[in-house]
Design a protein around this motif. Structure first.
Motif, PDB file in Angstrom:
ATOM      1  N   TRP A  82       0.871  -1.213  -0.135  1.00 59.82           N
ATOM      2  CA  TRP A  82       0.005  -0.007   0.132  1.00 59.82           C
ATOM      3  C   TRP A  82       0.912   1.217  -0.024  1.00 59.82           C
ATOM      4  O   TRP A  82       0.500   2.348  -0.604  1.00 59.82           O
ATOM      5  N   ASN A  83       2.113   1.432   0.727  1.00 61.07           N
ATOM      6  CA  ASN A  83       2.728   2.508   0.947  1.00 61.07           C
ATOM      7  C   ASN A  83       3.289   2.681  -0.544  1.00 61.07           C
ATOM      8  O   ASN A  83       3.526   3.829  -1.025  1.00 61.07           O
ATOM      9  N   LYS A  84       3.865   1.602  -1.139  1.00 60.33           N
ATOM     10  CA  LYS A  84       4.717   1.530  -2.263  1.00 60.33           C
ATOM     11  C   LYS A  84       3.545   2.152  -3.431  1.00 60.33           C
ATOM     12  O   LYS A  84       4.076   2.990  -4.561  1.00 60.33           O
ATOM     13  N   ASN A  85       2.511   1.558  -3.627  1.00 61.89           N
ATOM     14  CA  ASN A  85       1.703   1.676  -4.589  1.00 61.89           C
ATOM     15  C   ASN A  85       0.384   2.520  -4.495  1.00 61.89           C
ATOM     16  O   ASN A  85      -0.011   3.493  -5.626  1.00 61.89           O
ATOM     17  N   VAL A  86      -0.003   3.000  -3.241  1.00 65.23           N
ATOM     18  CA  VAL A  86      -0.933   3.867  -3.017  1.00 65.23           C
ATOM     19  C   VAL A  86      -0.669   5.203  -2.311  1.00 65.23           C
ATOM     20  O   VAL A  86      -0.707   6.203  -2.898  1.00 65.23           O
ATOM     21  N   PHE A  87       0.187   5.274  -1.360  1.00 62.23           N
ATOM     22  CA  PHE A  87       0.387   6.346  -0.415  1.00 62.23           C
ATOM     23  C   PHE A  87       1.821   6.830  -1.273  1.00 62.23           C
ATOM     24  O   PHE A  87       1.718   8.088  -1.522  1.00 62.23           O
ATOM     25  N   LYS A  88       2.650   6.189  -1.956  1.00 65.50           N
ATOM     26  CA  LYS A  88       3.837   6.428  -2.660  1.00 65.50           C
ATOM     27  C   LYS A  88       4.873   7.536  -1.727  1.00 65.50           C
ATOM     28  O   LYS A  88       4.812   7.592  -0.897  1.00 65.50           O
ATOM     29  N   ASN A  89       5.687   8.159  -2.433  1.00 62.27           N
ATOM     30  CA  ASN A  89       6.754   9.025  -1.752  1.00 62.27           C
ATOM     31  C   ASN A  89       6.119  10.194  -1.378  1.00 62.27           C
ATOM     32  O   ASN A  89       5.805  10.821  -2.559  1.00 62.27           O
ATOM     33  N   VAL A  90       6.129  10.596  -0.245  1.00 58.26           N
ATOM     34  CA  VAL A  90       5.483  11.855   0.273  1.00 58.26           C
ATOM     35  C   VAL A  90       6.150  13.049  -0.391  1.00 58.26           C
ATOM     36  O   VAL A  90       5.619  14.143  -0.893  1.00 58.26           O
ATOM     37  N   PHE A  91       7.498  12.993  -0.587  1.00 59.38           N
ATOM     38  CA  PHE A  91       8.208  14.031  -1.161  1.00 59.38           C
ATOM     39  C   PHE A  91       7.788  14.324  -2.613  1.00 59.38           C
ATOM     40  O   PHE A  91       7.884  15.666  -3.234  1.00 59.38           O
ATOM     41  N   THR A  92       7.744  13.220  -3.421  1.00 59.65           N
ATOM     42  CA  THR A  92       7.467  13.514  -4.621  1.00 59.65           C
ATOM     43  C   THR A  92       5.928  14.049  -4.721  1.00 59.65           C
ATOM     44  O   THR A  92       5.770  14.607  -5.867  1.00 59.65           O
ATOM     45  N   ASN A  93       5.143  13.344  -3.918  1.00 59.41           N
ATOM     46  CA  ASN A  93       3.663  13.785  -4.043  1.00 59.41           C
ATOM     47  C   ASN A  93       3.718  15.249  -3.718  1.00 59.41           C
ATOM     48  O   ASN A  93       2.751  15.922  -4.147  1.00 59.41           O
TER      49      ASN A  93
END
Length: 187
Positions: A82-93
């Motif tokens: 979930w972190n890798k595919n949904v939440f993703k990298n907060v800095f990129t977001n």
């Protein structure tokens, strides 16, 4: 395989050495760490409850600590995915959200309609949420570091505090017409 080469002597009677180290470092999987910033995501509670209420494969009759271990193990894998595919990298977001806000601000400046204002405000709300998540991330990371190293009253600590103070200081303000205000009283 590693090697040492003796380079030519130039100005000194010493011979410089060139070390070539070809180490085959096997990096294992990183340990699982729960990120507090996940809690602020809208889908987080749903992911947890869906995973926790799902049947345990292959036999749902497991009881006691083994049942707890099975659920937590599965939850760890689900949260990693979930972190890798949904939440993703907060800095990129955050970078993407900042670009979206800038784009929508430009659109609003060209066409100040209600629809553009609503889209701009939604983008700003999304950016604020992401910035809050980043703040939670850094608080958790700093707390972990201070737990390991302790809060020492060192020169490094004071240098970092002073650097942050000068970094957060507003040195000048650029007005809409392009004029610059750099007087402390006016700022």
């Amino acid at each position: 395989m590693s090697s040492v080469d003796h380079l030519s002597r130039t100005l000194s009677d010493h011979c410089p050495l060139l070390l070539n180290i070809n180490a085959n470092i096997k990096v294992g999987k990183a340990t699982f760490r729960f990120q507090n910033m996940w809690i602020s995501h809208a889908d987080f509670k749903n992911v947890i409850s869906t995973n926790w209420n799902a049947l345990i494969y292959p036999n749902n009759d497991i009881k006691g600590m083994f049942r707890l271990w099975s659920k937590l193990s599965r939850l760890k894998h689900v949260l990693n995915w979930w972190n890798k595919n949904v939440f993703k990298n907060v800095f990129t977001n955050i970078k993407e959200a900042e670009l979206k806000v800038l784009d929508l601000e430009n659109s609003y400046m060209v066409d100040p309609s209600n629809e553009n204002l609503i889209m701009l405000n939604c983008a700003k709300d999304s950016l604020i949420l992401l910035q809050d998540q980043e703040e939670i991330f850094w608080k958790q990371k700093a707390n972990f570091k201070f737990t390991l190293e302790g809060d020492r009253n060192t020169k490094f600590f004071h240098a970092m505090a002073n650097r942050n103070k000068t970094k957060n200081y507003i040195h000048k303000i650029v007005e809409c017409d392009g004029s610059i205000i750099d007087s402390e009283e006016l700022i």
